[in-house]
Design a protein around this motif. Sequence first.
Motif, PDB file in Angstrom:
ATOM      1  N   PRO A 166      -1.333   0.162   0.731  1.00 50.65           N
ATOM      2  CA  PRO A 166      -1.582   1.573   0.428  1.00 50.65           C
ATOM      3  C   PRO A 166      -1.626   2.437   1.685  1.00 50.65           C
ATOM      4  O   PRO A 166      -2.008   1.974   2.758  1.00 50.65           O
ATOM      5  N   PHE A 167      -1.230   3.676   1.532  1.00 53.12           N
ATOM      6  CA  PHE A 167      -1.335   4.683   2.591  1.00 53.12           C
ATOM      7  C   PHE A 167      -0.756   4.213   3.925  1.00 53.12           C
ATOM      8  O   PHE A 167      -1.462   4.143   4.940  1.00 53.12           O
ATOM      9  N   ASN A 176      -5.638   2.663  -5.080  1.00 58.84           N
ATOM     10  CA  ASN A 176      -5.071   3.798  -5.801  1.00 58.84           C
ATOM     11  C   ASN A 176      -5.410   3.716  -7.288  1.00 58.84           C
ATOM     12  O   ASN A 176      -5.744   2.643  -7.803  1.00 58.84           O
ATOM     13  N   GLY A 185      -6.736   6.728  -3.781  1.00 59.34           N
ATOM     14  CA  GLY A 185      -5.617   7.670  -3.822  1.00 59.34           C
ATOM     15  C   GLY A 185      -5.035   7.711  -5.224  1.00 59.34           C
ATOM     16  O   GLY A 185      -5.658   7.295  -6.206  1.00 59.34           O
ATOM     17  N   GLU A 186      -3.813   8.195  -5.288  1.00 59.62           N
ATOM     18  CA  GLU A 186      -3.194   8.434  -6.597  1.00 59.62           C
ATOM     19  C   GLU A 186      -2.338   7.249  -7.033  1.00 59.62           C
ATOM     20  O   GLU A 186      -2.569   6.626  -8.058  1.00 59.62           O
ATOM     21  N   GLY A 187      -1.365   6.943  -6.217  1.00 53.50           N
ATOM     22  CA  GLY A 187      -0.467   5.840  -6.540  1.00 53.50           C
ATOM     23  C   GLY A 187       0.475   5.632  -5.374  1.00 53.50           C
ATOM     24  O   GLY A 187       0.616   6.519  -4.526  1.00 53.50           O
ATOM     25  N   GLY A 232       3.524   5.528  -2.872  1.00 49.15           N
ATOM     26  CA  GLY A 232       4.753   6.279  -2.620  1.00 49.15           C
ATOM     27  C   GLY A 232       5.844   5.312  -2.199  1.00 49.15           C
ATOM     28  O   GLY A 232       5.705   4.090  -2.361  1.00 49.15           O
ATOM     29  N   HIS A 246      -6.033  15.433  -0.950  1.00 44.24           N
ATOM     30  CA  HIS A 246      -5.138  14.315  -0.664  1.00 44.24           C
ATOM     31  C   HIS A 246      -4.417  14.631   0.653  1.00 44.24           C
ATOM     32  O   HIS A 246      -4.041  15.794   0.884  1.00 44.24           O
ATOM     33  N   GLU A 251       4.817   2.676   0.511  1.00 45.13           N
ATOM     34  CA  GLU A 251       3.833   1.737  -0.038  1.00 45.13           C
ATOM     35  C   GLU A 251       4.524   0.767  -0.991  1.00 45.13           C
ATOM     36  O   GLU A 251       4.219  -0.432  -1.011  1.00 45.13           O
TER      37      GLU A 251
HETATM   38  N1  URA Z   1      -0.359   8.489  -1.730  1.00 47.56           N
HETATM   39  C1  URA Z   1      -1.310   7.869  -2.474  1.00 47.56           C
HETATM   40  O1  URA Z   1      -1.987   8.496  -3.291  1.00 47.56           O
HETATM   41  N2  URA Z   1      -1.490   6.563  -2.285  1.00 47.56           N
HETATM   42  C2  URA Z   1      -0.806   5.851  -1.406  1.00 47.56           C
HETATM   43  O2  URA Z   1      -1.054   4.658  -1.299  1.00 47.56           O
HETATM   44  C3  URA Z   1       0.159   6.511  -0.644  1.00 47.56           C
HETATM   45  C4  URA Z   1       0.378   7.822  -0.815  1.00 47.56           C
END
Ligand code: URA
Length: 183
Positions: free
Chosen positions: A54-55, A81, A41-43, A45, A155, A48
Amino acid sequence: MLGWDELEKCCQQCKRCSLYKSRNKLVFGSGNKKAKLVFIGEGPGQEEDKTGIPFVGRSGQLLDKILEAVNIKREDVYIANIVKCRPPGNRDPLKEERDACLPFLRNQVALIRPGIIVCLGRVAAQTIIDPDFRISKDRGRWIERKGYFLTATYHPSALLRDPARKREAWEDFKLIKEKLDSL
Ligand code: URA
């Protein structure tokens, strides 16, 4: 290349960019360290950043549903991420933040040696696959690089914003499952 314990310790102590200053918890990555399939993923939120996993927020709940629908168990995959600390206000991670964090992700992938890497969204796809990657045009394509099959899809947050894209994402995830079964 560091082993898991050393790598995680290194990440927890990291000050390679300024994101550590505003984070609550570092989100190292989680899942099966012998996974054939890694999602990037990106990073982190807000949720998290609170939990260190993550997620787990709204995007994560949608990802869980999609995985369940295509019969992939979350405990069988590894999820990480591009950056491990939350960018303030959920902004996109800056180039210097991505560059600073990427060696950690590369180390994780090298330890796992999955067959498949799936980038979730533009930031991951442009960082991992191609700086000019466009999700709407290039999603669902597969490339093979350094022994890994790489692809990207929307995403989950993009799917929450625009549910009409779910059909395309569903096609992508069916192919991901097929590829996984073929390994
Ligand atoms: N969006 C992301 O890209 N990563 C996460 O861990 C949570 C939300």
